[in-house]
Write an enzyme that holds these catalytic residues in place. Structure first.
Site, mmCIF file in Angstrom:
data_model
loop_
_atom_site.group_PDB
_atom_site.id
_atom_site.type_symbol
_atom_site.label_atom_id
_atom_site.label_comp_id
_atom_site.label_asym_id
_atom_site.label_seq_id
_atom_site.Cartn_x
_atom_site.Cartn_y
_atom_site.Cartn_z
ATOM 1 N N GLU A 254 -46.973 -23.432 -0.754
ATOM 2 C CA GLU A 254 -48.364 -23.620 -0.025
ATOM 3 C C GLU A 254 -49.121 -22.583 -0.280
ATOM 4 O OE1 GLU A 254 -47.436 -25.249 4.013
ATOM 5 O OE2 GLU A 254 -49.443 -24.879 4.378
ATOM 6 N N ARG A 332 -45.792 -22.792 15.440
ATOM 7 C CA ARG A 332 -45.118 -24.264 15.421
ATOM 8 C C ARG A 332 -43.717 -24.066 16.241
ATOM 9 N NH1 ARG A 332 -45.619 -29.620 13.264
ATOM 10 N NH2 ARG A 332 -47.622 -29.313 12.787
ATOM 11 N N ARG A 364 -40.440 -26.423 4.880
ATOM 12 C CA ARG A 364 -40.176 -27.707 5.616
ATOM 13 C C ARG A 364 -39.922 -27.718 7.265
ATOM 14 N NH1 ARG A 364 -36.660 -32.050 2.113
ATOM 15 N NH2 ARG A 364 -37.986 -34.053 3.034
ATOM 16 N N PHE A 366 -41.923 -25.796 9.087
ATOM 17 C CA PHE A 366 -42.772 -24.893 9.465
ATOM 18 C C PHE A 366 -42.626 -24.000 10.884
ATOM 19 C CE2 PHE A 366 -47.321 -23.564 10.020
ATOM 20 C CZ PHE A 366 -47.698 -23.275 8.508
ATOM 21 N N THR A 464 -51.805 -27.520 13.124
ATOM 22 C CA THR A 464 -52.119 -27.155 14.269
ATOM 23 C C THR A 464 -53.521 -26.387 14.160
ATOM 24 O OG1 THR A 464 -50.847 -24.947 14.306
ATOM 25 C CG2 THR A 464 -49.991 -26.960 15.441
ATOM 26 N N GLU A 736 -41.245 -33.775 6.711
ATOM 27 C CA GLU A 736 -40.501 -32.802 7.348
ATOM 28 C C GLU A 736 -39.379 -32.982 8.586
ATOM 29 O OE1 GLU A 736 -44.378 -30.874 8.070
ATOM 30 O OE2 GLU A 736 -43.405 -28.917 7.643
HETATM 31 N N1 MTE Z 1 -39.779 -33.774 -0.724
HETATM 32 C C1 MTE Z 1 -39.503 -33.601 -2.170
HETATM 33 N N2 MTE Z 1 -38.831 -34.383 -2.558
HETATM 34 N N3 MTE Z 1 -39.901 -32.304 -2.399
HETATM 35 C C2 MTE Z 1 -40.554 -31.526 -1.484
HETATM 36 O O1 MTE Z 1 -41.176 -30.404 -1.872
HETATM 37 N N4 MTE Z 1 -41.468 -31.025 0.523
HETATM 38 C C3 MTE Z 1 -41.402 -31.467 2.127
HETATM 39 C C4 MTE Z 1 -41.599 -32.720 2.230
HETATM 40 N N5 MTE Z 1 -40.606 -33.470 1.272
HETATM 41 C C5 MTE Z 1 -40.729 -31.689 -0.414
HETATM 42 C C6 MTE Z 1 -40.318 -32.956 0.188
HETATM 43 C C7 MTE Z 1 -42.604 -30.651 2.741
HETATM 44 S S1 MTE Z 1 -42.346 -29.004 3.232
HETATM 45 C C8 MTE Z 1 -43.741 -31.349 3.427
HETATM 46 S S2 MTE Z 1 -44.801 -30.737 4.410
HETATM 47 C C9 MTE Z 1 -43.881 -32.564 2.665
HETATM 48 O O2 MTE Z 1 -42.836 -33.453 2.046
HETATM 49 C C10 MTE Z 1 -45.207 -32.883 2.027
HETATM 50 O O3 MTE Z 1 -45.628 -33.971 1.617
HETATM 51 P P1 MTE Z 1 -46.201 -35.259 2.530
HETATM 52 O O4 MTE Z 1 -47.205 -34.553 3.494
HETATM 53 O O5 MTE Z 1 -46.761 -36.015 1.511
HETATM 54 O O6 MTE Z 1 -45.072 -35.735 3.313
HETATM 55 MO MO1 MOS Z 2 -44.298 -28.185 4.361
HETATM 56 S S1 MOS Z 2 -43.271 -26.582 5.135
HETATM 57 O O1 MOS Z 2 -45.829 -28.157 5.708
HETATM 58 O O2 MOS Z 2 -45.186 -27.635 3.390
#
Ligand code: MTE
Ligand code: MOS
Length: 800
Positions: A254, A332, A364, A366, A464, A736
């Site tokens: 990020e 968070r 994930r 956060f 947030t 998440e």
């Molecule tokens: N799933 C996979 N396969 N790989 C990833 O890096 N990141 C997670 C989640 N699922 C991730 C994942 C995180 S931290 C977030 S915030 C969300 O996916 C981001 O994607 P979205 O907003 O499309 O759900």
């Molecule tokens: Mo997910 S920790 O908000 O990239």
């Protein structure tokens, strides 16, 4: 302007539209699935390198804190293959890659080392091996300064990366003073390495006039673009960032891609040659931030039923040397102190501790997981003290519908479905009978002990920081009716691209294979937010739908006029458009006609999440558009002589609203749960006394393997799920929240440990519950049981 959240014919659809291949609700496979499996998906390191490409390697500091008194890089510069060597002096613009312009994260430090392993210079050579070899030849001397390596020490010295923050409702101190029962304790929560399969990587290709095209593995292309422009001393329009896919991000990309992108970009501009920076796995683990480890101190008041009336809780987050996203992450954690529970009078304090360690970052959940794991432990302790089943205590504390429904940040919980979900999981997991069976098993099993736990998840959806809740998209329809789809979200394996494509397929009523999914590119959709906070599909899905609706509305107006029917008589049905009783055209035919009639077939789309507002100074408002909910029931088996543990059965019911893609959602739930289980059980980060991370490879850092999957893993998308808010097709974010379902594993292990003393002594189990930690907790419990033999009251855990 079209309103993408307006009621549509599919909004309330539960089943996929008949006759349409790959609209919403379809379990379409991940668009890159076959390519992932066949090894054909192109990651950045797979892009064919243009002739002359240079490769970068970092030169790392070997102290945790101190001044560089001498840096002799002559041997580095003359090593075979080396083309250039960068130090802080070579940064043409601003020497900073901090995400919020806190100016505390240099591309390369100018004399001050702030953590062991910090890159202090960088080498570019003809091959990666040459660059890595040369980087070891530096002669650096330091004047060491005292290094702060623990949260407690940072707290004592009041070293913070951001000011402390407080959230409160009512008067916690007097509620605690009046409480019938009171319990205080301390919990230590470990960090977590992202362990994405593809490490940090950037590939910079020089363009005309000193501009740069960057292929970067980042969740936040716009931020990389803006940061790199600053670093180069150029306007944002000189830098284009493109991301086709990441091999996992999990929050670790990020903010933390900028440093490597900046160095690659500087080399590309300086040498005029393409420059690639791919961190070696060990360097990636040493040099990039992780999930924050926390120390939580709590004091909770409750009645005979275990109902909480007051809570005073303090979080100390280990942020590392710079602010990064720590303030929002620590916030968070505070926002999820309640998890699913009404806490009564509550005071939450949070300290963002500055240490001489790598700067911790998004992961994930956060910060949410850290807040939730603490309250779930508190609930279990309350249950032991009042002698009730932990599930009953959870139920007694759930948010109410008409009263007891305000969070510590004064948001009313309007969409609570945990009562229904809990009924469902208690039934499907056969909780009561299994609880009795486990009690019977433990009574006759002196060494092996079983544990069981059901825990809820309530996770707030939205950034947030309110302004981040916006997204953009771009759609072109070509003359043959094929569609080019682009938006600001990035694909990291989570299936965002396929979901957004399904939304567009549904809108145009065309098959999914008519839509080309394209790489995220700052030249197409600008000023985007990170793909994070699980909001990718919610926001980009809406933005893409907005763009599609714009084009669709133009087509409707055109067809109505041309065929002389009312606009309401023009309908999109699978594969075609019906124009009153005048005509039925294929999508391709109407597009061709519209093109010839000079109708624009390209549109941008935009979305800003409604309803949210938050006054951070007052810690009050509605920071979340809605909540995602889930329930997990985990059963474990522990060996009290070795500390080994195994997850034997898991039942999950998770609420994804009305799923955009049930196959992708199931994958997210399973993956998130397993990743959370790894965090809470096997993944342990260990730094030595010098601040040197010693668990920087899979040999010493254990992520879950296939064999660690629960033997019996039952997971369902909640059949009654529906979003009360007008989200994209009434779906809910899923990225998440499922990670936190794994808290049930940790609580089940604690339950198994507690059975050693017949649930009369509270175990002191921190995270991760490694075999060593479990063994320690068992021994500590047995010791306290003997010391307190004969006493009937529940004994408090250590650390009070
Ligand atoms: N799933 C996979 N396969 N790989 C990833 O890096 N990141 C997670 C989640 N699922 C991730 C994942 C995180 S931290 C977030 S915030 C969300 O996916 C981001 O994607 P979205 O907003 O499309 O759900
Ligand atoms: Mo997910 S920790 O908000 O990239």
């Amino acid at each position: 302007m079209s309103d993408p959240s307006a009621h549509s014919q599919t909004e309330d659809l539960i089943a996929p539209t008949a006759g349409l291949s790959g609209g919403v609700r379809t379990p379409s496979k991940h668009d890159s699935g076959p390519k992932h499996v066949a090894g054909e998906a192109v990651y950045i390191d797979d892009i064919i390198e243009p002739y002359g490409t240079l490769h970068l390697a970092p030169g790392a500091a070997t102290i945790a804190h101190g001044k560089i008194t001498k840096m002799d890089l002559s041997k580095v510069r003359t090593a075979p293959g080396v083309i250039c060597v960068l130090t802080a002096d070579d940064v043409p613009g601003v020497n900073d890659v901090s995400p919020a312009h806190t100016h505390d994260e240099p591309v390369l430090p100018d004399g001050l080392v702030q953590f062991y392993g910090q890159p202090v210079f960088c080498v570019a050579a003809q091959t990666r091996a040459q660059a890595r070899h040369a980087a070891k030849l530096a002669e650096i001397e330091y004047e060491e300064l005292p290094a702060v390596l623990s949260v407690d020490e940072a707290l004592e010295k009041q070293l913070f990366v951001a000011p402390p923050h407080v959230m409160k409702q009512g008067d916690a101190a007097s509620a605690l003073a009046k409480a019938k029962h009171r319990r205080s304790g301390r919990m230590e929560i470990g960090g977590q390495d992202h362990f994405y399969l593809e490490g940090q990587i950037s590939f910079a290709i020089p363009q005309e006039d000193g501009d740069v095209l960057l292929h970067c593995s980042t969740q936040h292309p716009s931020e990389v673009q803006h940061n790199i422009a600053n670093v180069l001393g150029r306007p944002a329009n000189a830098v284009t960032v493109e991301v086709r896919r990441m091999g996992g991000g999990f929050g670790g990309k990020e903010t933390q891609a900028s440093q490597w992108a900046a160095l690659a970009a500087i080399v590309a501009v300086k040498t005029g040659r393409p420059a690639k920076f791919r961190l070696d796995r060990d360097d990636d683990m040493i040099m990039t931030g992780k999930r924050h480890d926390f120390i939580v101190d709590y004091d909770v008041g409750f009645d005979d039923d275990g109902r909480i009336c007051g809570l005073d809780i303090q979080y100390a987050a280990n942020c590392g040397f710079s602010a990064d996203l720590s303030a929002a992450i620590a916030d968070r954690a505070m926002f999820h102190t309640d998890n699913a529970y009404y806490l009564g009078d509550v005071e939450i304090r949070s300290y963002r501790c500055k240490t001489n360690l790598v700067s911790n970052t998004a992961f994930r959940g956060f910060g949410g997981p850290q807040g939730m794991v603490a309250i779930e432990r508190i609930i279990d302790e309350i249950a032991m003290i009042v002698g009730r089943d932990p599930m009953d205590v959870r139920l007694a504390n759930y948010y109410g519908t008409d009263d007891r429904n305000t969070t510590p940040y004064h948001m009313v919980v309007e969409d609570n479905v945990l009562g229904e979900l809990t009924n469902d999981i208690l039934k499907s997991s056969d909780y009561c009978n299994r609880r009795a069976a486990i009690t019977a098993f433990n009574a006759q099993s002196p060494v092996l002990k079983k544990g069981l736990s059901v825990t809820p998840v309530k996770f707030g959806i939205s950034f947030t920081t309110s302004f981040l809740n916006q997204a953009g998209a771009l759609i072109h329809v070509y003359q043959d009716g094929s569609v080019h789809l682009n938006h600001g979200g990035t694909e990291m394996g989570q299936g965002l691209f396929i979901k957004v494509a399904q939304v567009v397929a549904e809108e145009f009523q065309i098959d999914l294979d008519q839509i080309k999914i394209t790489a995220t590119n700052t030249g197409k959709v600008p000023n985007t937010s990170a793909t994070a906070a699980s909001s990718g599909a919610d926001m980009n899905g809406m933005a893409a739908r907005d763009a599609a609706m714009t084009i669709k509305n133009r087509l409707i107006a055109f067809a109505a006029e041309k065929y002389g029917v009312a606009e309401t008589a023009v309908r999109f049905v699978p594969g075609k458009i019906i124009i009153g009783d005048q005509a039925e055209l294929s999508f391709g035919d109407i597009i061709k006609q519209a093109y010839l009639a000079r109708v624009s077939l390209s549109a941008t789309g935009y979305y800003a999440t409604p309803k949210i507002h938050y006054d951070r100074d007052a810690a009050s408002g509605r920071p979340f558009y809605y909540f995602a909910y889930g329930m997990a029931c985990s059963e474990v088996l522990i060996d009290t002589l070795t500390g080994e543990n195994k997850v034997t059965r898991v039942d999950i019911i998770h609420d994804v609203g009305r799923s955009l893609n049930p196959a992708i959602d199931r994958g997210q739930i399973e993956g998130g749960f397993i990743q959370g289980m790894g965090w809470l059980t096997t993944e342990e980060l260990w730094w030595d006394d010098g601040g040197n991370l010693r668990t920087h490879a899979p040999s010493t850092y254990k992520i879950p393997a296939c064999s660690d999957r629960p033997e019996d893993f039952r997971m369902e998308l909640w059949a009654s799920g529906r979003n009360v808010e007008k989200t994209i097709h009434r779906s809910k974010a899923v990225g998440e929240p499922p990670l936190m379902l794994a808290i049930s594993v940790h609580r089940a292990i604690a339950d198994a440990i507690a059975s050693v003393a017949d649930h009369k002594v509270i175990p002191n189990l921190n995270t991760p519950a490694t075999p060593e930690a479990v063994l320690y907790a068992v021994a500590d419990l047995a010791k306290r049981m003997i010391e307190n033999a004969g006493q009937s009251v529940v004994m408090a855990g250590a650390g009070e």
